[in-house]
Design a protein around this motif. Sequence first.
Motif, short mmCIF file in Angstrom:
data_model
loop_
_atom_site.label_atom_id
_atom_site.label_comp_id
_atom_site.label_asym_id
_atom_site.label_seq_id
_atom_site.Cartn_x
_atom_site.Cartn_y
_atom_site.Cartn_z
N SER A 79 0.82 -1.22 0.00
CA SER A 79 0.00 0.00 0.00
C SER A 79 0.85 1.26 0.00
O SER A 79 0.34 2.36 0.23
N PHE A 80 2.15 1.11 -0.27
CA PHE A 80 3.04 2.27 -0.29
C PHE A 80 2.95 2.98 -1.64
O PHE A 80 2.43 2.45 -2.61
N THR A 81 3.46 4.22 -1.69
CA THR A 81 3.23 5.05 -2.87
C THR A 81 4.49 5.66 -3.48
O THR A 81 4.44 6.19 -4.57
N GLY A 82 5.60 5.65 -2.77
CA GLY A 82 6.77 6.40 -3.21
C GLY A 82 6.88 7.75 -2.54
O GLY A 82 7.85 8.48 -2.74
N ILE A 83 5.87 8.09 -1.73
CA ILE A 83 5.88 9.34 -0.94
C ILE A 83 5.73 8.95 0.52
O ILE A 83 4.83 8.18 0.87
N LYS A 84 6.59 9.48 1.37
CA LYS A 84 6.53 9.12 2.79
C LYS A 84 5.19 9.52 3.41
O LYS A 84 4.70 10.63 3.18
N ASP A 85 4.63 8.59 4.15
CA ASP A 85 3.39 8.81 4.92
C ASP A 85 2.15 8.94 4.06
O ASP A 85 1.08 9.31 4.57
N VAL A 86 2.24 8.65 2.77
CA VAL A 86 1.06 8.62 1.90
C VAL A 86 0.85 7.16 1.49
O VAL A 86 1.78 6.51 0.99
N PHE A 87 -0.37 6.66 1.69
CA PHE A 87 -0.65 5.25 1.45
C PHE A 87 -1.94 5.07 0.66
O PHE A 87 -2.81 5.93 0.67
N TYR A 88 -2.03 3.92 0.01
CA TYR A 88 -3.31 3.47 -0.53
C TYR A 88 -4.05 2.73 0.58
O TYR A 88 -3.45 1.97 1.35
N LEU A 89 -5.35 2.94 0.67
CA LEU A 89 -6.15 2.11 1.56
C LEU A 89 -6.11 0.68 1.00
O LEU A 89 -6.41 0.47 -0.17
N PRO A 90 -5.69 -0.30 1.79
CA PRO A 90 -5.54 -1.66 1.25
C PRO A 90 -6.86 -2.22 0.73
O PRO A 90 -7.95 -1.85 1.22
N GLN A 91 -6.76 -3.11 -0.24
CA GLN A 91 -7.96 -3.74 -0.78
C GLN A 91 -8.70 -4.52 0.30
O GLN A 91 -8.11 -5.10 1.20
N GLY A 92 -10.04 -4.47 0.22
CA GLY A 92 -10.85 -5.19 1.20
C GLY A 92 -10.78 -4.60 2.60
O GLY A 92 -11.06 -5.30 3.57
N HIS A 93 -10.42 -3.34 2.73
CA HIS A 93 -10.31 -2.67 4.03
C HIS A 93 -11.19 -1.42 4.07
O HIS A 93 -11.55 -0.86 3.03
N TYR A 94 -11.47 -0.98 5.27
CA TYR A 94 -12.11 0.31 5.47
C TYR A 94 -11.34 1.06 6.56
O TYR A 94 -10.58 0.46 7.34
N ALA A 95 -11.53 2.37 6.62
CA ALA A 95 -10.88 3.20 7.63
C ALA A 95 -11.95 3.98 8.39
O ALA A 95 -12.93 4.44 7.80
N ILE A 96 -11.76 4.12 9.70
CA ILE A 96 -12.65 4.94 10.53
C ILE A 96 -11.80 6.02 11.19
O ILE A 96 -10.87 5.72 11.95
N PHE A 97 -12.11 7.26 10.89
CA PHE A 97 -11.39 8.40 11.47
C PHE A 97 -12.31 9.13 12.44
O PHE A 97 -13.38 9.62 12.05
N ASP A 98 -11.92 9.15 13.71
CA ASP A 98 -12.68 9.87 14.74
C ASP A 98 -12.18 11.32 14.75
O ASP A 98 -11.06 11.60 15.19
N ILE A 99 -13.01 12.21 14.28
CA ILE A 99 -12.59 13.61 14.12
C ILE A 99 -12.31 14.27 15.47
O ILE A 99 -11.34 15.03 15.62
N GLU A 100 -13.12 13.97 16.47
CA GLU A 100 -12.94 14.58 17.80
C GLU A 100 -11.66 14.09 18.47
O GLU A 100 -10.89 14.88 19.01
N LYS A 101 -11.43 12.79 18.44
CA LYS A 101 -10.26 12.22 19.11
C LYS A 101 -9.00 12.28 18.24
O LYS A 101 -7.89 12.15 18.75
N GLY A 102 -9.19 12.45 16.92
CA GLY A 102 -8.04 12.49 16.02
C GLY A 102 -7.38 11.13 15.83
O GLY A 102 -6.18 11.05 15.55
N THR A 103 -8.16 10.05 15.96
CA THR A 103 -7.62 8.70 15.83
C THR A 103 -8.07 8.05 14.53
O THR A 103 -9.18 8.30 14.04
N LEU A 104 -7.21 7.21 13.96
CA LEU A 104 -7.50 6.51 12.71
C LEU A 104 -7.38 5.01 12.94
O LEU A 104 -6.38 4.53 13.48
#
Length: 611
Positions: free
Chosen positions: A186-211
């Motif tokens: 899931s890497f891209t050639g740019i540090k700290d920039v990633f593809y969301l892996p296939q078959g995955h989802y992400a949950i970002f809590d805006i208040e807590k700032g957690t991913l």
Amino acid sequence: MCGITGIAGKTIQLDEKIISDMIDGIRTERPEVTILKKFDSGFVAQIKPSVDNREQFFVSPDNSFIWAVNGRIYNHQELRKHLKDYPFQENSDCEVVGPLILKLGIKKACNLFDGQFSFVCLDLKQKKLYLGTDSFGVNPILYCYCRGNLVFASRHSSILASKLKNFVIDPQGIAEMMVYRAVPFSFTGIKDVFYLPQGHYAIFDIEKGTLKIEKYYELKITPPEIFDIKIASKELRNLLAQAVRKMLIPKERIVTLLSGGIDSSSIYAFALKENWSPYSISCFFGKKIDMHEQELDGLKEIQALLNMYKQIGNHQFLEIRPEFSIRDFANIVYANDHLSAVPTVFSYYTLLRFAGQLGFRVALTGEGLDELLAGYLDYPRIFQEASSIKDPLDYFLNLPMQSPFRSMFSPDELSQLMKIPVRLDNSRIPAWIIEEVKQATENGAHPFQIILFLERAIRARDYIFLFEHNIATYHPECLPIERRMPALDKKLVEFTIKLHPSLLYNRKDGLTKYVLREAMKEILPREVLISPKRPFTTPIWHPHWINALLKYWGWLLEESDDLISMEYVRQIRNRILFLINNKDARKEVRWNTYKIFGVMFYKLWRKQLNL
């Protein structure tokens, strides 16, 4: 077919200039519609072609839930039955995404979606943001999580425009690209920039700032269950026909990309049997080149297929000439976006541009069947060695060094190429892939099955799925084309996992994809059934193409670079020119051409992103 971008975080200060730049990062030169929704802690935006009247951006009736989808949900009519109380406003397939996630939760909902998609959902009540992508990562979405903030987009340039941090190149990713032809996992050639892996989802809590990133699609690799060729071929034929049927949507102009091989020919034949989509396109590179290289000579197979179904009048043969295709190299890199130096991009870019100019909106391809049914040219050797493979993951990762079809620079050459010492190891392999392989081994799965899983989960996504999707969507010179791959139907993929390896490779005739050839015996002409692999490759190793590549883009090799030794690259170029007309050195010229092509691709990609 569209682009998505946005940013969220409790400490985000919305800047109109940044919003505009991020939207421009997913914009093309075509007429487009921009949809923008701001909220207290960020924004979500979508760009879609003005000719696309299918809604893909939605707001719930109470304005508390917002979602944008890039792609297609094929089973949306069935999913609407779970949502009888929801007041649907449109007939769009994408409208089911939001209400289904609200009702069932993101994990259950994602498992029910049958399609090729990525999405973003914003829950203003819970103050959470969700990202998701399909089971095989066909429609990509990128993200960067930094200091409790999240930025996401369909393209790198939009991520970089966020100015969330000081984005820099990742030497490890560049080194891996120079060996594997693409930045893996899931890497891209740019540090700290990633593809969301296939078959995955992400949950970002805006208040807590957690991913939190979690896997939803479980494809269990178990010991083979199907050993009989008659049973296997019949079921494969039925499942492939169903997969094609599902992707034929009324009122759409659809074309099939034909290479002359059995994969694309099978897709084409099933589309015809549905009394749909008789149109097809193929490419050739001129008589001198096609007759010189057997793997490019797929014209006779295409001719036999068209004659069998009496469709000569509905087919277009497109000649791809180096002097025109090579000039488009910068546009190809821009459209591709993913750091994946596969020469096939020239053929696909030209074919899709031609299809778009003819007014087609959807392209069917045979991609995926090689990964499911062991179709690549080095698989007979792997099949022979399978019984002695103790560690399938280690074996797979070392395939690039064993096979010239998989590699550019060897590890020894890499030490001369890279100015910064970089060591290739297994530390960047995602935990979910390691866990899948571990469980498969413990369950007694055949090593060959595990290698096929890795082919699909890693290399197919990096080499094929991402660049084809991006080129189809972000082609700057014509209308976007939705690329559909029936071979990645969930039921079909899960069926092929159960096949014994002996059904994939026939030792008698030495042909791969044995079960597919048996399945298509009554449907395809003999010329196609017995043909070797016919890829949509591009002969950049041919003298005509080498000369064009150096004529238009040779200046890239004269520029200095802080990561790569251009002096070493120029030595490779000089070696190519010295041997270019030596028939006994064709193999060396070929692999060295791949190397300078990869370096040129990297240089253009980096220039376009100002890294």
